[in-house]
Design a protein around this motif. Structure first.
Motif, PDB file in Angstrom:
ATOM      1  N   VAL A   1       0.839  -1.196   0.000  1.00  0.00           N
ATOM      2  CA  VAL A   1       0.000   0.000   0.000  1.00  0.00           C
ATOM      3  C   VAL A   1       0.878   1.252   0.000  1.00  0.00           C
ATOM      4  O   VAL A   1       1.943   1.280   0.617  1.00  0.00           O
ATOM      5  N   VAL A   2       0.421   2.299  -0.688  1.00  0.00           N
ATOM      6  CA  VAL A   2       1.061   3.616  -0.618  1.00  0.00           C
ATOM      7  C   VAL A   2       0.060   4.583   0.000  1.00  0.00           C
ATOM      8  O   VAL A   2      -1.027   4.792  -0.547  1.00  0.00           O
TER       9      VAL A   2
ATOM     10  N   THR B   1      -3.378  -0.775  -2.657  1.00  0.00           N
ATOM     11  CA  THR B   1      -4.090   0.492  -2.830  1.00  0.00           C
ATOM     12  C   THR B   1      -3.172   1.705  -2.702  1.00  0.00           C
ATOM     13  O   THR B   1      -2.300   1.747  -1.836  1.00  0.00           O
ATOM     14  N   VAL B   2      -3.399   2.707  -3.548  1.00  0.00           N
ATOM     15  CA  VAL B   2      -2.805   4.036  -3.396  1.00  0.00           C
ATOM     16  C   VAL B   2      -3.882   4.935  -2.804  1.00  0.00           C
ATOM     17  O   VAL B   2      -4.943   5.114  -3.398  1.00  0.00           O
ATOM     18  N   TYR B   3      -3.604   5.496  -1.625  1.00  0.00           N
ATOM     19  CA  TYR B   3      -4.598   6.316  -0.949  1.00  0.00           C
ATOM     20  C   TYR B   3      -4.478   7.802  -1.269  1.00  0.00           C
ATOM     21  O   TYR B   3      -5.258   8.609  -0.779  1.00  0.00           O
ATOM     22  N   GLY B   4      -3.513   8.169  -2.085  1.00  0.00           N
ATOM     23  CA  GLY B   4      -3.388   9.539  -2.557  1.00  0.00           C
ATOM     24  C   GLY B   4      -3.753   9.627  -4.027  1.00  0.00           C
ATOM     25  O   GLY B   4      -4.599   8.887  -4.517  1.00  0.00           O
ATOM     26  N   SER B   5      -3.094  10.524  -4.732  1.00  0.00           N
ATOM     27  CA  SER B   5      -3.314  10.671  -6.173  1.00  0.00           C
ATOM     28  C   SER B   5      -2.148  10.033  -6.921  1.00  0.00           C
ATOM     29  O   SER B   5      -1.072   9.818  -6.372  1.00  0.00           O
TER      30      SER B   5
ATOM     31  N   VAL C   1      -7.066   2.873  -6.781  1.00  0.00           N
ATOM     32  CA  VAL C   1      -6.662   4.200  -6.314  1.00  0.00           C
ATOM     33  C   VAL C   1      -7.832   4.734  -5.521  1.00  0.00           C
ATOM     34  O   VAL C   1      -8.891   5.046  -6.081  1.00  0.00           O
ATOM     35  N   TYR C   2      -7.648   4.811  -4.205  1.00  0.00           N
ATOM     36  CA  TYR C   2      -8.719   5.269  -3.316  1.00  0.00           C
ATOM     37  C   TYR C   2      -8.342   6.670  -2.852  1.00  0.00           C
ATOM     38  O   TYR C   2      -7.763   6.863  -1.790  1.00  0.00           O
ATOM     39  N   PHE C   3      -8.645   7.633  -3.706  1.00  0.00           N
ATOM     40  CA  PHE C   3      -8.218   9.013  -3.482  1.00  0.00           C
ATOM     41  C   PHE C   3      -8.850   9.558  -2.212  1.00  0.00           C
ATOM     42  O   PHE C   3     -10.057   9.763  -2.124  1.00  0.00           O
TER      43      PHE C   3
END
Length: 199
Positions: A62-63, A109-113, A136-138
Motif C-alpha cells: 500500500v502507498v 491500494t494508493v490512498y493519494g493521487s 486508487v482510493y483518493f
C-alpha cells in the motif's frame, strides 16, 4: 524497488534510474511492503523489459500518499511481442495481485493521487493512470487544490514519444482468475492530457 522487501517505509521513496537495462519490472513502492509517504520514480533513457509501476508489488504494498512516475529520454518499456500488461506498460499505481494470486482487500491500494508523465520514449504496450489489479482510493476528495485522483500527461519535450498500445486514465482489471469487481476502481476524477511537441 523504491521501497522495502516485506518491510515498511515510514517516509517517502525516490527511485531514479538512468542509462540502464533492467530485465524485470520497476516499482516505486515496495515488494509486499507499505510506503507511508509518497513515491517518486524517474526512468531516463533506460531499457525496461518488464513494466514500470509508480506503486508497489503485492496486495500489502500500500502507498499512503501520492505516486508519480516519469518516463523520458530514449527509454524503452517492454520488448517486441511482449505480453500485455505484464510487460511493456506504465502504471501510476501498483500491481495488486501477482498472476497466480487471490483477491485481498488491500490490493496494493494508493490512498493519494497518481500521476504518470511521459516526456519521451517508446512504450511497447499501454499507459495507465491507475494500477494493475489494484485500486486508487483518493482520500483527498475535499482538498480543492488537488483536482484528480489519477492523471496522465503525455508531452514530447525533446525525444519522440511512441506508444504502441492504448492510454487509460484508470487502471487495468487483469484476468478473470484473479480479479474482483471492486478491485480496479478509481475513487475520484481522472485526467488524461496529450500534447504534441512545440515547434
Amino acid at each position: 524497488y523504491g521501497g522495502g522487501n516485506a518491510a515498511n517505509v515510514t517516509g517517502n521513496t525516490y527511485l531514479d534510474i538512468a542509462d540502464s537495462t533492467l530485465n524485470t519490472n520497476v516499482f516505486g513502492g515496495g515488494n509486499e511492503g507499505r510506503v507511508n509517504g509518497n513515491t517518486e520514480t524517474y526512468i531516463t533513457s533506460c531499457n525496461v523489459l518488464g513494466s514500470a509501476y509508480a506503486g508497489g508489488n503485492g496486495s500489502s504494498a500500500v502507498v499512503s500518499g501520492d505516486t508519480t512516475i516519469t518516463i523520458d529520454g530514449t527509454s524503452i518499456i517492454g520488448y517486441s511481442d511482449c505480453s500485455v500488461p505484464s510487460h511493456g506498460s506504465v502504471f501510476g499505481g501498483g500491481n495488486g495481485i501477482p498472476e497466480s494470486g487471490t483477491y485481498q482487500l488491500k490490493m496494493g491500494t494508493v490512498y493519494g493521487s497518481t500521476k504518470v508523465e511521459i516526456n519521451g520514449g517508446y512504450i511497447e504496450e499501454n499507459v495507465y493512470g491507475g494500477g494493475k489489479q489494484s485500486r486508487v482510493y483518493f482520500s483527498n476528495l475535499n482538498d480543492e487544490s488537488i483536482k484528480t485522483a489519477t492523471e496522465v500527461v503525455i508531452k514530447e519535450v525533446e525525444e519522440e514519444i511512441v506508444i504502441k498500445g492504448s492510454v487509460f486514465g484508470g487502471g487495468d482489471r487483469g484476468n478473470s482468475a484473479t480479479t474482483n469487481a471492486s478491485v480496479p476502481t478509481t475513487i475520484g476524477d481522472v485526467l488524461v492530457r496529450i500534447e504534441g511537441k512545440e515547434d
